[in-house]
Design an enzyme around this catalytic site. Sequence first.
Site, PDB file in Angstrom:
ATOM      1  N   HIS A   1     -70.232  46.854  -4.885  1.00 24.84           N
ATOM      2  CA  HIS A   1     -68.965  47.150  -4.216  1.00 24.84           C
ATOM      3  C   HIS A   1     -69.025  46.782  -2.737  1.00 24.84           C
ATOM      4  O   HIS A   1     -68.102  46.160  -2.196  1.00 24.84           O
ATOM      5  CB  HIS A   1     -68.628  48.633  -4.375  1.00 24.84           C
ATOM      6  N   SER A  44     -64.967  45.060 -10.319  1.00 22.18           N
ATOM      7  CA  SER A  44     -64.869  45.844  -9.085  1.00 22.18           C
ATOM      8  C   SER A  44     -65.507  45.160  -7.880  1.00 22.18           C
ATOM      9  O   SER A  44     -65.078  45.398  -6.748  1.00 22.18           O
ATOM     10  CB  SER A  44     -65.475  47.235  -9.284  1.00 22.18           C
TER      11      SER A  44
END
Length: 219
Positions: free
Chosen positions: A173, A121
Amino acid sequence: MKADFWKNNPVTVIIIAIQVIVYVMMTLAGGSENSVILLRFGALQAGLVHAGEWWRLITPVFVHIGFAHILINSITLYFIGMYVEQLFGHWRMVAIYFISALTGNLLSAYWLPTGISAGASTAIFGLFGAFIMLGLSFRDNQAIRILSRQFLILVVLNIVTDLMVPGIDLAGHIGGLFGGFLAAYMVAAPRLGRVNVIERLLATVVLLAGVVALFIKVS
């Protein structure tokens, strides 16, 4: 159709294949949710990076925690990777993906000095960042502008979810998102057109300065 997808998106296909192979190997070795197995296969842990295991700033993108984790990341990578690879080109896709992984994992190691994190991610958020860059640089292209807005909305929804759900690596992220955004400016997108030279230079300087500063912080 399958042959065309491989021909047009070899980087995306190879990355997904590697992470699936790693997941199978982890499962056979004792389970992908076992912390010992996670670290053995390259998950991120700030203390180990501090001890000199710098490869852990890259290897976590191939390591996933549980079946749902790899399934969601693989599906997301399939769709966003396809767009980014075809618009930027294969080698630029490689650069954006792994620079995003590096910046995301660096910020994660700085922000979460004691935890274990893994997953693609960080790099996937970097691909989102790259598409946001396209939306800003090629705003006259209606298709690019619409897709960029859709991905921006998806990023916002994901960050809100990160804030509400415990255990998600928000720092990774955000680090990946900004890393991909800046890396996209740095490598540009000649398949679509020219990117302002000053913007490319500024993005490169900011990216390098940020990476160096984070390296110093976690070393």
